[in-house]
Design a protein around this motif. Structure first.
Motif, PDB file in Angstrom:
ATOM      1  N   PHE A 113       0.828  -1.203   0.000  1.00 42.86           N
ATOM      2  CA  PHE A 113       0.000   0.000   0.000  1.00 42.86           C
ATOM      3  C   PHE A 113       0.866   1.258   0.000  1.00 42.86           C
ATOM      4  N   PHE A 117       0.443   3.853  -3.195  1.00 43.99           N
ATOM      5  CA  PHE A 117      -0.082   5.202  -3.015  1.00 43.99           C
ATOM      6  C   PHE A 117       1.009   6.243  -2.772  1.00 43.99           C
ATOM      7  N   LEU A 120       0.678   9.779  -4.254  1.00 39.34           N
ATOM      8  CA  LEU A 120      -0.436  10.617  -3.796  1.00 39.34           C
ATOM      9  C   LEU A 120      -0.096  11.202  -2.435  1.00 39.34           C
ATOM     10  N   ASP A 121      -0.364  12.491  -2.257  1.00 42.82           N
ATOM     11  CA  ASP A 121      -0.159  13.072  -0.930  1.00 42.82           C
ATOM     12  C   ASP A 121      -1.373  12.735  -0.053  1.00 42.82           C
ATOM     13  N   ASP A 122      -1.322  13.107   1.206  1.00 40.56           N
ATOM     14  CA  ASP A 122      -2.401  12.755   2.135  1.00 40.56           C
ATOM     15  C   ASP A 122      -3.758  13.292   1.690  1.00 40.56           C
ATOM     16  N   GLU A 124      -4.742  13.940  -1.395  1.00 44.29           N
ATOM     17  CA  GLU A 124      -5.187  13.171  -2.566  1.00 44.29           C
ATOM     18  C   GLU A 124      -5.687  11.793  -2.143  1.00 44.29           C
ATOM     19  N   ARG A 125      -5.023  11.179  -1.178  1.00 47.63           N
ATOM     20  CA  ARG A 125      -5.497   9.877  -0.670  1.00 47.63           C
ATOM     21  C   ARG A 125      -6.872  10.021  -0.040  1.00 47.63           C
ATOM     22  N   ASP A 126      -7.051  11.078   0.760  1.00 49.11           N
ATOM     23  CA  ASP A 126      -8.356  11.324   1.383  1.00 49.11           C
ATOM     24  C   ASP A 126      -9.429  11.533   0.324  1.00 49.11           C
ATOM     25  N   LEU A 128      -9.405  10.472  -2.872  1.00 52.13           N
ATOM     26  CA  LEU A 128      -9.648   9.203  -3.551  1.00 52.13           C
ATOM     27  C   LEU A 128     -10.533   8.306  -2.691  1.00 52.13           C
ATOM     28  N   TYR A 129     -10.230   8.218  -1.412  1.00 49.12           N
ATOM     29  CA  TYR A 129     -11.019   7.409  -0.477  1.00 49.12           C
ATOM     30  C   TYR A 129     -12.474   7.876  -0.456  1.00 49.12           C
TER      31      TYR A 129
END
Length: 137
Positions: A113, A117, A120-122, A124-126, A128-129
């Motif tokens: 993981f 990922f 992706l910064d934090d 962008e991860r948020d 996407l989620y």
């Protein structure tokens, strides 16, 4: 005029990401003698000790029949135990061997993981989620 991605292409991109994710996880988990489906089931049992087969099937995106077949394999490998619960309920728990496979598999998953990922910064991860959960409802 703004050109938007075609919905079919977007759907394929989601499917392709999922397919690559599953293939990579599968190949990494075979190093410890398990599969993605088995590891995910051990994870679900660990998070829901005493859960029924139906609850675990839902948690792992399987049919009741598919989870029942898988749980027999996990039982034969001494990774889980099943015990009678209230009524006709059969409860599931991990054995020490199951906890070990889960722990080793989780280390593999975490490393994958992080790799997956990394670009992706934090935020962008948020995002996407949130987006995946919104379309997954």
């Amino acid at each position: 005029m703004t050109t938007h991605v075609k919905l079919e292409a977007l759907g394929r991109a989601v499917k392709q990401a999922q397919w690559r994710h599953h293939r990579a996880m599968e190949s990494r988990l075979t190093r410890i003698g398990t599969t993605l489906v088995q590891w995910d089931s051990l994870r679900a049992i660990s998070e829901r000790p005493g859960a029924s087969a139906h609850e675990l099937a839902n948690a792992t995106f399987m049919s009741d029949q598919a989870f029942g077949t898988l749980s027999k394999r996990l039982l034969a490998q001494d990774l889980i135990v099943r015990a009678p619960g209230a009524g006709r309920r059969v409860e599931h728990r991990l054995t020490r061997a199951g906890e070990k496979v889960l722990r080793e598999g989780s280390e593999i998953a975490e490393a994958y993981f992080l790799e997956t990922f990394a670009d992706l910064d934090d935020d962008e991860r948020d995002t996407l989620y949130d987006l995946l959960n919104r379309i997954g409802r």
